[in-house]
Design a protein around this motif. Structure first.
Motif, mmCIF file in Angstrom:
data_model
loop_
_atom_site.group_PDB
_atom_site.id
_atom_site.type_symbol
_atom_site.label_atom_id
_atom_site.label_comp_id
_atom_site.label_asym_id
_atom_site.label_seq_id
_atom_site.Cartn_x
_atom_site.Cartn_y
_atom_site.Cartn_z
ATOM 1 N N THR A 88 -10.725 5.281 -1.600
ATOM 2 C CA THR A 88 -9.393 4.882 -2.053
ATOM 3 C C THR A 88 -9.544 4.345 -3.470
ATOM 4 O O THR A 88 -10.430 3.516 -3.731
ATOM 5 C CB THR A 88 -8.794 3.788 -1.156
ATOM 6 N N SER B 133 -5.826 7.916 -1.704
ATOM 7 C CA SER B 133 -7.043 8.089 -0.907
ATOM 8 C C SER B 133 -7.386 9.571 -0.856
ATOM 9 O O SER B 133 -6.501 10.426 -0.936
ATOM 10 C CB SER B 133 -6.836 7.549 0.509
ATOM 11 N N ARG C 217 -2.033 4.274 -6.229
ATOM 12 C CA ARG C 217 -3.145 4.152 -5.290
ATOM 13 C C ARG C 217 -3.210 5.446 -4.498
ATOM 14 O O ARG C 217 -2.183 5.957 -4.060
ATOM 15 C CB ARG C 217 -2.948 2.954 -4.364
ATOM 16 N N SER D 282 0.827 -1.202 0.000
ATOM 17 C CA SER D 282 0.000 0.000 0.000
ATOM 18 C C SER D 282 0.863 1.254 0.000
ATOM 19 O O SER D 282 0.594 2.218 -0.732
ATOM 20 C CB SER D 282 -0.926 -0.002 1.227
ATOM 21 N N GLU E 65 -7.587 3.062 -7.322
ATOM 22 C CA GLU E 65 -6.409 2.624 -8.073
ATOM 23 C C GLU E 65 -6.208 3.556 -9.259
ATOM 24 O O GLU E 65 -7.152 3.841 -10.005
ATOM 25 C CB GLU E 65 -6.610 1.201 -8.592
ATOM 26 N N GLU F 169 -15.332 9.533 1.591
ATOM 27 C CA GLU F 169 -13.944 9.064 1.690
ATOM 28 C C GLU F 169 -13.773 7.880 0.745
ATOM 29 O O GLU F 169 -14.622 6.993 0.705
ATOM 30 C CB GLU F 169 -13.593 8.648 3.119
ATOM 31 N N LYS G 53 1.166 3.861 -3.260
ATOM 32 C CA LYS G 53 0.840 5.276 -3.053
ATOM 33 C C LYS G 53 2.000 6.162 -3.484
ATOM 34 O O LYS G 53 1.801 7.192 -4.131
ATOM 35 C CB LYS G 53 0.497 5.521 -1.586
#
Length: 405
Positions: free
Chosen positions: A379, A331, A329, A320, A381, A377, A324
């Motif tokens: 997350t 959020s 990825r 993760s 890809e 909210e 990021k």
């Protein structure tokens, strides 16, 4: 101080040849293309017990007297030396107790127990486990097996250097090696410098625990600890005096890499070499990917992948972080009007830009400044940062306030 010689390492190879594997050397074509050098992996993650540590542990156990063996052995370890000692003790028919940090990966604890060793957990880093092992040793009289600051252990690890030289038919310019307490790099450096003094040896530590780098620069053994690390196999606050002595003479450079760079390296190795590496094993790759070490064009570079014993839950978290950092990825928290179709518009922007929603939650707040507003909210890809920026721009154009986190 005890010295370790090329002859000691050659003798160690004879002692452990029926126990350990001669692990493969594989070229990483992607890294070779990226750097203009030829980059190879020495795959100790494919070694028995999943780490190089079994080499030194078994060589040390073979050196013990019958009197020493009769009291059993005790060791401190972040996990890999533990498994090496446990396997070696099992084959020698002697009792083993291993002290490990309480936060050691569950996979390493379970594997150590599976070889029949008694495991005691204490503290957060190797040094805490060492203190507990010394305490138990004083009570029981067991023979302590140091994970790095020992002539026989260093000689055992040095057999990696012999294999690298022979597998590459002497065509080795630079070897990049992880450093914790210094056992593996001390052994490899002794072997390779003994075979060809012109081979460069580069050591890599995590910036969170740069104890050997600090010692290297200070000219004396120095403790260092900034924070915990995903590279638990090299989480050593104070390096050994024997290993430091060898490293100060035979290692050309010591560099550090960050936790994010290590995470990226683990992901890179999985995607581009189909190799699973633990954090410690990935630091040599991190040194190249981050540009901390820049090889010359055509240089033959061997990265030692010291181990592959990574807990699957830890691996998930590391992936993760790495995704990021690469813009794959992301959020965010978005504020949208509390009217029909608002959430649909947000989702459409994501879909129209070719991104994929991994999870999403919506909260309607009915008081204060958020009257008539909703908080979303999510997350998602993504492909890269350019795509993220396009999504962000489309949000703003459509009156959606967003904060990427």
């Amino acid at each position: 101080m005890e010295k370790v010689t090329l002859k000691d390492i050659q003798n160690a190879r004879e002692v452990i040849k029926d126990i350990i594997l001669e692990t493969d050397i594989l070229e990483n074509v992607r890294l070779s293309e990226k750097t203009g050098a030829r980059i190879f992996y020495k795959c100790e993650n494919l070694q028995r017990t999943g780490s190089f540590k079994v080499r030194g542990a078994c060589n040390k156990i073979a050196s013990l007297t019958e009197e020493e063996k009769s009291h059993g052995v005790i060791a401190s370890s972040a996990g890999n030396h533990a498994q090496g000692v446990a396997l070696g003790a099992k084959q020698a028919g002697i009792k083993a107790t291993i002290c490990m940090p309480a936060n050691a990966p569950l996979s390493k604890v379970a594997a150590t127990k599976s070889y029949g060793a008694n495991v005691v957990l204490n503290g957060n880093v190797y040094d805490d486990a060492l203190a507990k092992a010394k305490e138990i040793q004083a009570e029981t009289g067991a023979t302590f097996l140091d994970p790095f600051n020992d002539k026989y252990v260093i000689a055992g690890q040095g057999t990696i250097g012999l294999e690298i030289f022979e597998q590459r038919s002497g065509e080795v310019d630079t070897v990049i090696v992880p450093i914790g307490g210094g056992g593996i790099i001390a052994g490899i450096a002794t072997a390779l410098k003994g075979l060809n003094p012109d081979i460069k040896i580069i050591g890599v530590q995590t910036a969170n625990i740069p104890s050997m780098k600090v010692s290297f620069e200070a000219g004396k053994v120095t403790s260092a600890f900034n924070d915990i690390t995903i590279a638990d196999g090299i989480a050593v606050k104070t390096p050994g005096d024997l290993t430091f002595d060898i490293i100060s003479k035979n290692v050309d450079q010591v560099i550090t890499v960050t936790e994010e760079e290590i995470a990226e390296a683990i992901l890179f190795m999985m995607e581009n070499q189909k190799l699973v590496s633990e954090g410690a094993g990935a630091v040599s790759t991190a040194a190249l990917l981050s540009g901390k070490y820049v090889p010359n064009k055509g240089e033959n570079v061997v990265c030692v992948v010291s181990g592959g014993n990574i807990d699957i839950n830890t691996l998930y978290r590391i992936m993760s972080v790495a995704l990021k950092k690469q813009g794959r990825r992301i959020s965010f928290i978005a504020e949208i009007p509390d009217v029909p179709g608002s959430l649909s518009k947000l989702v459409s922007i994501i879909a129209n830009n070719g991104a994929n929603i991994l999870n999403i939650s919506q909260e309607k707040l009915a008081e204060g400044k958020f009257v008539k507003k909703q908080i979303v909210e999510a997350t998602i890809e993504t492909i890269d940062f350019d795509q993220i920026n396009r999504i962000k721009s489309d949000f703003i154009e459509n009156g959606i306030k967003v904060e990427f986190i």
